[in-house]
Scaffold this motif. Sequence first.
Motif, short mmCIF file in Angstrom:
data_model
loop_
_atom_site.label_atom_id
_atom_site.label_comp_id
_atom_site.label_asym_id
_atom_site.label_seq_id
_atom_site.Cartn_x
_atom_site.Cartn_y
_atom_site.Cartn_z
N ASP A 1 6.01 -17.87 3.17
CA ASP A 1 4.96 -18.71 3.66
C ASP A 1 5.06 -19.91 4.34
N SER A 2 3.89 -20.93 4.47
CA SER A 2 3.85 -21.61 5.15
C SER A 2 4.52 -22.98 4.86
N ALA A 3 5.05 -22.36 2.61
CA ALA A 3 5.72 -23.68 3.01
C ALA A 3 7.19 -22.96 2.54
N SER A 4 7.50 -22.35 2.93
CA SER A 4 8.64 -22.23 2.70
C SER A 4 9.45 -20.95 1.45
N ASN A 5 8.20 -20.34 0.89
CA ASN A 5 8.39 -19.29 -0.12
C ASN A 5 8.63 -18.23 0.66
N ALA A 6 9.79 -17.99 0.62
CA ALA A 6 10.42 -16.72 0.56
C ALA A 6 10.11 -15.55 0.10
N MET A 7 9.67 -14.13 0.72
CA MET A 7 9.14 -13.27 -0.55
C MET A 7 10.27 -12.93 -0.94
N THR B 1 6.45 -7.23 13.65
CA THR B 1 6.91 -8.72 13.00
C THR B 1 5.46 -9.29 13.11
N VAL B 2 5.12 -10.34 12.64
CA VAL B 2 4.50 -10.76 12.09
C VAL B 2 4.39 -12.70 12.04
N SER B 3 3.43 -13.03 12.07
CA SER B 3 3.13 -15.03 12.75
C SER B 3 1.99 -15.31 12.30
N GLY B 4 1.98 -15.88 11.10
CA GLY B 4 0.96 -17.08 10.11
C GLY B 4 -0.97 -15.78 10.15
N ALA B 5 -0.03 -14.64 9.69
CA ALA B 5 -1.02 -14.04 9.59
C ALA B 5 -1.56 -12.90 7.88
N THR B 6 -1.58 -11.99 7.58
CA THR B 6 -2.29 -12.03 6.10
C THR B 6 -1.86 -9.63 6.37
N THR B 7 -1.25 -9.76 7.46
CA THR B 7 -1.54 -8.55 7.39
C THR B 7 -0.56 -8.12 9.10
N GLY B 8 0.37 -7.27 8.80
CA GLY B 8 0.68 -6.88 9.34
C GLY B 8 1.16 -5.19 10.18
N THR B 9 0.88 -4.78 11.08
CA THR B 9 0.82 -3.33 11.11
C THR B 9 1.97 -2.19 12.66
N CYS B 10 2.18 -1.34 11.83
CA CYS B 10 3.52 -0.79 12.68
C CYS B 10 2.59 0.71 13.10
N ASN B 11 3.69 1.25 13.38
CA ASN B 11 3.06 2.54 14.19
C ASN B 11 4.49 3.69 13.66
N TYR B 12 3.75 5.09 12.91
CA TYR B 12 4.45 5.64 12.24
C TYR B 12 3.74 7.05 13.48
N THR B 13 5.33 7.64 14.12
CA THR B 13 4.87 8.78 14.99
C THR B 13 5.10 10.12 13.94
N VAL B 14 4.68 11.28 14.09
CA VAL B 14 5.03 12.61 13.68
C VAL B 14 6.37 12.78 14.18
N GLN B 15 7.34 12.95 13.93
CA GLN B 15 8.15 13.64 14.36
C GLN B 15 8.77 15.18 13.16
N ALA B 16 9.38 16.18 14.52
CA ALA B 16 9.51 17.71 14.17
C ALA B 16 10.20 17.79 12.97
N GLY B 17 9.77 18.18 11.57
CA GLY B 17 11.00 17.99 10.13
C GLY B 17 9.77 17.30 9.39
N ASP B 18 9.27 16.63 9.59
CA ASP B 18 8.81 15.89 9.32
C ASP B 18 7.49 16.23 8.20
N THR B 19 8.24 15.64 6.53
CA THR B 19 6.85 16.33 5.32
C THR B 19 6.14 16.08 4.38
#
Length: 178
Positions: free
Chosen positions: A135-141, A102-120
């Motif tokens: 954005d803060s003016a309610s312009n939807a992405m 989730t992001v709140s008033g920021a320019t960057t959001g980060t998540c973590n991906y954990t490698v699982q068996a079978g991933d390639t």
Amino acid sequence: ATTEIYTLSLHDALPISGAVYTFVFAGSDVAGNSASAVTRTGVTFDNTAPTITNVSSDKAVGAYTVGEVIDIDVTFSEAVSSTGNVTVTLETGATDRTCSFTVSGATTGTCNYTVQAGDTSSDLTVSSISGTIADSASNAMSNFVPVTNLAANETLIIDTAAPTIAEGTAVEIGRAHV
């Protein structure tokens, strides 16, 4: 004395960002006390939706296997907030993997991906990003395609397959000399 709040709506034409508009506010309260006129100029209208400018990771270039965690950093063109989770889908072979933030008033959001068996993946990339972001003016992405995707920034190889030796392959075994 109470403060009166007025809402100004422009209906005749689309406001032009950077144009100078002059507004004069004056009036009186319910007891008949006159308020001094207040003039405001230089109103800027933000009607530009945010975009995703970059997807990157702080992980070093290299190969990663089961259990390793890779951070995925999504950078936006301006400060944004999400309603609920933003989901990042990674191209990881037969089964694509996701991570969310989730992001709140920021320019960057980060998540973590954990490698699982079978991933390639020979070069990990983001296949899609989704969520409700504005954005803060309610312009939807509305455009969720990153200008620069993860694979353009780092070479992150996902390899979870164990090495094998094919039948009939000659294997040399060394001997100790006495």
